[in-house]
Each structure stands twice: as structure tokens, then as C-alpha cells.
Enzyme design. Structure first.
Site, PDB file in Angstrom:
ATOM      1  N   HIS A 156      -5.844  -9.202  -0.803  1.00  0.00           N
ATOM      2  CA  HIS A 156      -5.729  -9.601   0.593  1.00  0.00           C
ATOM      3  C   HIS A 156      -6.885 -10.535   0.966  1.00  0.00           C
ATOM      4  O   HIS A 156      -7.966 -10.446   0.369  1.00  0.00           O
ATOM      5  CB  HIS A 156      -5.810  -8.378   1.508  1.00  0.00           C
ATOM      6  CG  HIS A 156      -4.823  -7.307   1.179  1.00  0.00           C
ATOM      7  ND1 HIS A 156      -5.022  -6.427   0.141  1.00  0.00           N
ATOM      8  CD2 HIS A 156      -3.632  -6.978   1.739  1.00  0.00           C
ATOM      9  CE1 HIS A 156      -3.985  -5.598   0.072  1.00  0.00           C
ATOM     10  NE2 HIS A 156      -3.128  -5.910   1.029  1.00  0.00           N
ATOM     11  N   ALA A 195       2.868  -2.064   3.856  1.00  0.00           N
ATOM     12  CA  ALA A 195       2.648  -1.020   4.840  1.00  0.00           C
ATOM     13  C   ALA A 195       2.315  -1.729   6.150  1.00  0.00           C
ATOM     14  O   ALA A 195       1.568  -2.703   6.144  1.00  0.00           O
ATOM     15  CB  ALA A 195       1.474  -0.153   4.417  1.00  0.00           C
ATOM     16  N   HIS A 197      -6.728   4.773   6.858  1.00  0.00           N
ATOM     17  CA  HIS A 197      -6.087   4.319   5.622  1.00  0.00           C
ATOM     18  C   HIS A 197      -5.448   5.484   4.852  1.00  0.00           C
ATOM     19  O   HIS A 197      -4.429   5.301   4.186  1.00  0.00           O
ATOM     20  CB  HIS A 197      -7.112   3.586   4.747  1.00  0.00           C
ATOM     21  CG  HIS A 197      -6.537   2.985   3.501  1.00  0.00           C
ATOM     22  ND1 HIS A 197      -5.551   2.015   3.528  1.00  0.00           N
ATOM     23  CD2 HIS A 197      -6.787   3.212   2.193  1.00  0.00           C
ATOM     24  CE1 HIS A 197      -5.236   1.690   2.283  1.00  0.00           C
ATOM     25  NE2 HIS A 197      -5.963   2.393   1.459  1.00  0.00           N
ATOM     26  N   SER A 244       0.827  -1.212   0.000  1.00  0.00           N
ATOM     27  CA  SER A 244       0.000   0.000   0.000  1.00  0.00           C
ATOM     28  C   SER A 244       0.854   1.252   0.000  1.00  0.00           C
ATOM     29  O   SER A 244       1.750   1.407   0.829  1.00  0.00           O
ATOM     30  CB  SER A 244      -0.875   0.058   1.261  1.00  0.00           C
ATOM     31  OG  SER A 244      -1.755  -1.006   1.298  1.00  0.00           O
ATOM     32  N   HIS A 277      -4.044   0.260  -4.467  1.00  0.00           N
ATOM     33  CA  HIS A 277      -3.492  -0.935  -5.104  1.00  0.00           C
ATOM     34  C   HIS A 277      -3.975  -0.921  -6.539  1.00  0.00           C
ATOM     35  O   HIS A 277      -5.122  -1.268  -6.817  1.00  0.00           O
ATOM     36  CB  HIS A 277      -3.990  -2.195  -4.410  1.00  0.00           C
ATOM     37  CG  HIS A 277      -3.303  -2.458  -3.118  1.00  0.00           C
ATOM     38  ND1 HIS A 277      -2.285  -3.376  -2.988  1.00  0.00           N
ATOM     39  CD2 HIS A 277      -3.461  -1.909  -1.909  1.00  0.00           C
ATOM     40  CE1 HIS A 277      -1.863  -3.384  -1.740  1.00  0.00           C
ATOM     41  NE2 HIS A 277      -2.562  -2.515  -1.058  1.00  0.00           N
ATOM     42  N   TYR A 286      -8.678 -10.224   3.536  1.00  0.00           N
ATOM     43  CA  TYR A 286      -9.813  -9.451   4.083  1.00  0.00           C
ATOM     44  C   TYR A 286     -10.767  -8.944   3.010  1.00  0.00           C
ATOM     45  O   TYR A 286     -11.886  -8.533   3.312  1.00  0.00           O
ATOM     46  CB  TYR A 286      -9.324  -8.287   4.968  1.00  0.00           C
ATOM     47  CG  TYR A 286      -8.537  -7.219   4.247  1.00  0.00           C
ATOM     48  CD1 TYR A 286      -9.145  -6.324   3.376  1.00  0.00           C
ATOM     49  CD2 TYR A 286      -7.165  -7.098   4.454  1.00  0.00           C
ATOM     50  CE1 TYR A 286      -8.413  -5.364   2.703  1.00  0.00           C
ATOM     51  CE2 TYR A 286      -6.425  -6.126   3.806  1.00  0.00           C
ATOM     52  CZ  TYR A 286      -7.056  -5.273   2.928  1.00  0.00           C
ATOM     53  OH  TYR A 286      -6.332  -4.327   2.267  1.00  0.00           O
ATOM     54  N   GLU A 287     -10.330  -8.979   1.764  1.00  0.00           N
ATOM     55  CA  GLU A 287     -11.245  -8.588   0.680  1.00  0.00           C
ATOM     56  C   GLU A 287     -12.239  -9.701   0.377  1.00  0.00           C
ATOM     57  O   GLU A 287     -13.148  -9.516  -0.432  1.00  0.00           O
ATOM     58  CB  GLU A 287     -10.444  -8.264  -0.592  1.00  0.00           C
ATOM     59  CG  GLU A 287      -9.545  -7.052  -0.446  1.00  0.00           C
ATOM     60  CD  GLU A 287      -8.665  -6.854  -1.665  1.00  0.00           C
ATOM     61  OE1 GLU A 287      -9.180  -6.427  -2.707  1.00  0.00           O
ATOM     62  OE2 GLU A 287      -7.447  -7.124  -1.574  1.00  0.00           O
ATOM     63  N   ASN A 336       2.223   3.952  10.279  1.00  0.00           N
ATOM     64  CA  ASN A 336       1.585   4.497  11.489  1.00  0.00           C
ATOM     65  C   ASN A 336       2.097   3.693  12.675  1.00  0.00           C
ATOM     66  O   ASN A 336       2.544   2.559  12.514  1.00  0.00           O
ATOM     67  CB  ASN A 336       0.056   4.339  11.388  1.00  0.00           C
ATOM     68  CG  ASN A 336      -0.352   2.886  11.159  1.00  0.00           C
ATOM     69  OD1 ASN A 336      -0.299   2.395  10.018  1.00  0.00           O
ATOM     70  ND2 ASN A 336      -0.693   2.197  12.220  1.00  0.00           N
ATOM     71  N   MET A 356      -1.508  -6.841   7.287  1.00  0.00           N
ATOM     72  CA  MET A 356      -2.560  -7.755   6.813  1.00  0.00           C
ATOM     73  C   MET A 356      -2.166  -8.470   5.527  1.00  0.00           C
ATOM     74  O   MET A 356      -3.028  -8.920   4.764  1.00  0.00           O
ATOM     75  CB  MET A 356      -3.854  -6.953   6.563  1.00  0.00           C
ATOM     76  CG  MET A 356      -4.331  -6.183   7.775  1.00  0.00           C
ATOM     77  SD  MET A 356      -5.700  -5.086   7.369  1.00  0.00           S
ATOM     78  CE  MET A 356      -5.812  -4.099   8.875  1.00  0.00           C
ATOM     79  N   SER A 357      -0.873  -8.600   5.284  1.00  0.00           N
ATOM     80  CA  SER A 357      -0.450  -9.230   4.019  1.00  0.00           C
ATOM     81  C   SER A 357       0.822 -10.047   4.236  1.00  0.00           C
ATOM     82  O   SER A 357       1.109 -10.472   5.350  1.00  0.00           O
ATOM     83  CB  SER A 357      -0.201  -8.142   2.961  1.00  0.00           C
ATOM     84  OG  SER A 357       0.911  -7.346   3.320  1.00  0.00           O
TER      85      SER A 357
END
Ligand code: HPA
Length: 289
Positions: free
Chosen positions: A87, A117, A257, A34, A65, A89-90, A245, A221-222
Site C-alpha cells: 500500500h 477490506a 486492525h 486484508s 498480508h 501508506y507503507e 467494520n 486504502m487500496s
């Protein structure tokens, strides 16, 4: 059940379609996380292929993305750069999440630079800084190598096992190359353990405290799924995180985000300069193993 069907024929179809558009074999795959997608602009003599034009390739639904595979050279190294990834989560299953990594290996990549990220759990990290991943903790609740073992994906005689070693998933020698290059460029590059969650919610402060106790320095998350299949196939991996962050509760402010994307832009110059310099060195290492 498609979730557990054979992946090899599908990945081969994708690799063949890519090869038809760009016959030169890439040696190094690069997955941009990201906010880091602009790096693909540094590929020389590029062949740019929309993910939508590659059979079987999953399409990202996340802002930031862009969904393109860029093939060409950087510092005379043949690279395949993924501008964006999908990902779990998608809503994608593991087979979709790692499909591109499988296809890159079938194209000929023997090394993978995977970037992301991440939230900084380690309080010594600064927002906008880069971290070299030494190891991971997979708390996503699933594993990318689920399903029938497919030894045909192996790129070395030892790879492709049902149960495979993850004790040096993030190559020591590639980490050393990164450390030395970062020092030469005076770019701080601390090392750290990446912990993966499923998402899409960011973590609670209690989760982050728990993850710190578990030994994690970064949360995201990846990455872990791609690294798992890369190791299954026998690719050598370098992992880099951009701390977009500080993780939940580390600072007294919410996470969003937009901030993640903005930090990618701010860190672009350092990221570009480091990764461009690493590419020929990583390529030399993986081709002389
Ligand atoms: N948590 C999980 N994933 C992330 C974060 C975070 O704080 N920042 C960027 N990706």
C-alpha cells in the site's frame, strides 16, 4: 528519479522470473485483501512463490498480508493469486504499488478480480458482508499512471493511452455475473462506490460524513491504483469489498486492525464460495470478449 523511470523492463524481468518457475500462462489475476489471504489455499497444483523471490516485487509490511504469489488452477482456470499487496501508506511509491498488477498483465492475465477490506459508509451494509464495487473515488492525492506513458503495457489495441477512459472501470458484465451468482447462492451482494484514502490512519467521523455526501459507500486504502493501471493496460476488472467494520462515526466504537482481520476469517466461507464460483464464469467472459 526512480519514481518516474520506465516500468516495463522491470515488470518484464519479474514476469520472466515467474514464468521460469511456472510456465503455464494465467488468464485471471486475483488480488486478495486484508484477512482474505486464505483463499489462495484453494488453488490446485499450486506453484507458490514468495514475493521476496521475484525480482523487483515489493514486500508487504502489514500483518495479514503474507506476501506470496500462487499460480495454478481453480475450476480449471489458470489463475495467479496474490496473497497480500503493498500500500502507499507503507511508504511505497505508486510504481511499487502497481508493479504486481503490471507483472500479472505481462504474464498473460486479461482479467483481474481485486478484493479488499473496507469500512462501510452506507448504513444499509452489515459488518462482515460483501459488496460489489461499481465505481471508485480516488482521494489518495496521487495517480498510479503518473510518469511517462508506457504503451507497451497495453494488452489490447485500444489500451495504453496517455489519457484513458475510466467510465466503466468496474466491468458491467462481470458485475452482472457476480450479482446473479450471489443471488443463486443466497449471499447478499449489494453494490457500492469505493472511496480510497491514503491512510494509514482510519478516517474521522467528519471525513466519513463528507465522503457519504460525495457519494461513497465504502472506504479503504487500496484497490484504486491497481484498477487504474489495469484499465490503462486494458484488463477487465471485478472488484469485491468485504465490509470489515462500519466506517468511523457510523457506530459508536473505535476501529482497529484486529477487527478487520477477524472479520476476514468470519466471512471466509461466503467469500470462498462466491469467488470460486465466479472464477470460471469470469474467465469465460474475458476470453470471449
Ligand atoms: N477505513 C479505511 N480502510 C479500511 C477500513 C476503514 O474503516 N476498514 C478496512 N479498511
Amino acid at each position: 528519479m526512480t519514481e518516474f523511470s520506465e516500468q516495463y523492463p522491470r515488470a518484464l524481468t519479474a514476469a520472466d522470473a515467474i514464468r521460469a518457475l511456472h510456465p503455464t500462462k494465467p488468464t485471471l489475476g486475483i488480488i486478495l485483501g486484508s484477512g482474505l489471504g486464505n483463499f489462495a489455499a484453494h488453488v490446485e497444483n499450486p506453484t507458490t512463490i514468495s514475493y521476496a523471490d521475484i525480482p523487483g516485487w515489493p514486500l508487504s509490511t502489514v500483518a495479514g498480508h503474507s506476501g506470496k504469489l500462487v499460480l495454478g488452477t481453480i475450476a480449471d482456470v489458470q489463475v495467479a493469486v496474490m496473497q497480500g499487496r503493498v500500500h502507499a501508506y507503507e511508504g511505497y511509491g505508486m510504481n511499487e504499488v502497481v508493479f504486481p498488477t503490471r507483472a500479472l498483465a505481462l504474464l498473460g492475465c486479461t482479467g483481474l478480480i481485486v478484493t479488499n477490506a473496507a469500512g462501510g459508509i452506507n448504513r444499509n451494509y452489515g459488518q462482515g458482508g460483501l459488496v460489489c464495487i461499481t465505481d471508485h473515488i480516488n482521494l489518495t492525492g496521487t495517480n498510479a499512471a503518473l510518469g511517462p506513458n508506457e504503451p507497451k503495457f497495453a494488452i489490447t489495441p485500444e489500451a495504453g493511452q496517455r489519457f484513458f477512459d475510466m467510465s466503466s472501470a468496474y466491468s458491467y458484465r462481470l458485475r452482472k455475473i457476480a450479482r446473479v451468482e450471489a443471488a443463486a447462492q443466497e449471499i447478499p451482494l449489494p453494490e457500492g462506490v469505493y472511496l480510497a484514502v491514503l491512510g494509514p490512519s482510519y478516517e474521522t467521523p467528519a471525513e466519513i460524513r463528507a465522503f457519504r455526501t460525495l457519494g461513497a459507500d465504502l472506504v479503504g486504502m487500496s484497490t484504486v491504483h491497481e484498477v487504474i493501471v489495469a484499465r490503462h493496460m486494458g484488463l477487465e476488472v471485478l472488484g469485491l469489498s468485504l465490509v470489515t467494520n462500519m466506517a468511523a462515526g457510523v457506530m459508536d466504537q473505535p476501529i482497529n486492525h484486529e477487527e478487520v482481520m477477524e472479520m476476514g476469517k468470519r466471512a471466509e466461507a461466503q467469500f470462498t464460495s462466491l469467488v470460486k464460483a465466479l472464477i470460471p464464469q469470469v474467465a469465460a467472459a474475458i476470453t470471449t470478449s
